[in-house]
Design an enzyme around this catalytic site. Structure first.
Site, short mmCIF file in Angstrom:
data_model
loop_
_atom_site.label_atom_id
_atom_site.label_comp_id
_atom_site.label_asym_id
_atom_site.label_seq_id
_atom_site.Cartn_x
_atom_site.Cartn_y
_atom_site.Cartn_z
N ASP A 162 -57.80 -74.51 2.54
CA ASP A 162 -58.36 -75.76 2.99
C ASP A 162 -60.11 -75.28 2.98
O ASP A 162 -60.91 -76.45 2.70
CB ASP A 162 -58.08 -75.97 4.63
CG ASP A 162 -56.82 -76.42 4.62
OD1 ASP A 162 -56.10 -76.92 3.36
OD2 ASP A 162 -56.13 -76.56 5.64
N ASP B 262 -60.26 -80.44 -11.45
CA ASP B 262 -59.11 -79.78 -10.77
C ASP B 262 -59.57 -78.35 -10.51
O ASP B 262 -59.96 -77.48 -11.20
CB ASP B 262 -57.99 -79.64 -11.67
CG ASP B 262 -56.57 -79.07 -10.91
OD1 ASP B 262 -56.14 -80.02 -10.40
OD2 ASP B 262 -56.45 -77.84 -11.37
N ASN C 178 -53.97 -70.03 -2.40
CA ASN C 178 -53.31 -70.24 -1.19
C ASN C 178 -52.00 -68.94 -1.07
O ASN C 178 -51.91 -68.77 0.14
CB ASN C 178 -52.19 -71.63 -1.52
CG ASN C 178 -53.09 -72.98 -1.09
OD1 ASN C 178 -54.19 -72.83 -0.12
ND2 ASN C 178 -52.72 -73.92 -1.60
N GLU D 121 -55.68 -80.32 -4.93
CA GLU D 121 -56.90 -79.80 -5.31
C GLU D 121 -57.55 -80.68 -6.53
O GLU D 121 -58.58 -80.02 -6.94
CB GLU D 121 -56.60 -78.32 -5.79
CG GLU D 121 -55.72 -78.38 -7.16
CD GLU D 121 -54.30 -78.20 -6.93
OE1 GLU D 121 -53.58 -77.76 -7.83
OE2 GLU D 121 -53.83 -78.74 -5.85
N HIS E 128 -53.17 -70.91 3.50
CA HIS E 128 -53.48 -72.45 3.22
C HIS E 128 -54.96 -72.76 3.97
O HIS E 128 -55.53 -73.49 3.70
CB HIS E 128 -52.33 -73.16 3.86
CG HIS E 128 -51.10 -73.17 2.80
ND1 HIS E 128 -51.12 -73.80 1.94
CD2 HIS E 128 -49.94 -72.47 2.93
CE1 HIS E 128 -50.04 -73.60 1.27
NE2 HIS E 128 -49.06 -72.86 1.85
#
Length: 357
Positions: A247, A230, A238, A273, A243
């Site tokens: 990405d 993770d 973010n 994630e 965002h």
């Protein structure tokens, strides 16, 4: 994210299909071009000047269609081609009479119309026109003699050549259709199993692959390792950079994690994630070592977004089992790995916590 997915899908529909359509029409036009060139001396020999000049006109139309096809003007090129062949075949029937297999061109053109990128209304109109003309020609040749009667030997030659041309064209169109359907099925299957952002397997496909690995009959007590990883503080990434930056981070990490895997290892984006990997035919030390290399590589990544350097770390939960693997369900395996991940988070993050079950 939603807007990016819609744009990608629209780009696929806009660019992929026309390219595929342009490939098959290119070969249809080329085949027609050489066929019409072949018929030049034959039509000159038969002495019907209108048929001869119509054939030359079709050669010009074929060349024009190839040019328009190259310019991706597919609707226009198909329209001109269908119009030219329909006119040429119809006048040849009037000139030479029935039984020359020229009527089969209406069927071949119908298939070309169906596989074109015309609108549904235009396709229906084009198919209807082919049907109406074929009916008119059927009745015409039974009431009127040919303008240019031909010998039986030439009649047979015409029949065989035109029959070959139409069968070849229909066979090619059927092959193209089957090939297109096969590509579409493979594309849909890939989309159903692939995470669109990273190109990795999605969660469902991973679970299917892991279950198949657990049930593999020739396992012979080989070890099986699982990692759940993770990205630490991903929400902060973010919130701070947006965002799109998030990405890019996910894509870069997916590439980084994948680079550490062996050929038979399987990785997936588990959700958000989170990433998950399983390792067949391995050992506890090997899985732990791979997880540590992954952790170190991610920690030292230089992730630049615009003018900023985004610091990234990951936490890893590792589970390994060698005996009685089939006694464990998917859920229990993954829960054990998830528990190790939560321990890594609780103990400060950027850690690998391993448990041998």
């Amino acid at each position: 994210m939603k807007g990016w997915l819609i744009k990608m899908n629209n780009d696929y529909l806009k660019n992929r299909r026309p390219s595929n359509h342009g490939t098959h029409t290119k070969y249809i036009y080329l085949f027609a071009f050489w066929g019409h060139v072949f018929f030049v001396p034959l039509f000159a020999f038969l002495g019907n000047s209108i048929v001869f000049y119509n054939n030359l006109l079709c050669i010009g139309i074929d060349v024009l269609c190839l040019h328009l096809n190259k310019k991706e003007l597919y609707k226009t090129s198909t329209f001109l081609f269908v119009l030219g062949i329909t006119y040429h075949a119809t006048y040849c029937i009037i000139a030479f009479g029935a039984g020359n297999a020229l009527e089969f061109y209406y069927i071949t053109l119908t298939a070309i119309i169906i596989l074109s990128n015309w609108s549904l209304l235009h396709k229906i109109a084009g198919i209807t026109l082919q049907f109406v003309i074929s009916i008119i020609m059927f009745h015409y040749v039974h009431h009127y003699p040919p303008i240019t009667p031909i010998r039986e030997s030439v009649h047979i030659l015409f029949h065989h050549m035109f029959l070959f041309s139409n069968i070849f064209a229909i066979a090619y169109l059927c092959f193209f259709f089957m090939h297109t359907v096969d590509l579409a099925e493979k594309s849909l299957l890939k989309q159903a199993k692939t995470d669109c952002l990273t190109g990795l397997l999605n969660r469902g496909a991973f679970m299917e692959a892991l279950q198949a690995e657990i049930n593999r009959p020739d396992r012979n007590k080989e070890g099986l390792g699982i990692i759940i990883a993770d990205i630490d503080h991903f929400k902060k990434i973010n919130d701070t950079w947006g965002h799109l930056a998030g990405d890019e981070v996910i894509q870069k990490i997916a590439s980084t994690l994948s680079s550490e895997l062996r050929e038979n290892d399987t990785i997936a984006r588990y959700g958000g994630e989170e990433f998950v990997v399983f390792f067949p035919a391995t050992s506890l030390a090997s899985v732990h070592s791979i997880a540590e290399r992954m952790r170190s590589k991610v920690e030292h990544l230089e992730l630049h977004y615009e003018d900023s350097l985004i610091p990234v770390t990951m936490s890893f939960g590792v589970v390994f089992e060698k005996e009685n693997i089939r006694d464990y369900s998917l859920d229990s395996f993954l829960k054990s790995a998830d528990d190790m991940l939560y321990r890594a988070k609780a103990e400060g993050r950027n850690l690998v916590i391993t448990q041998s079950t």
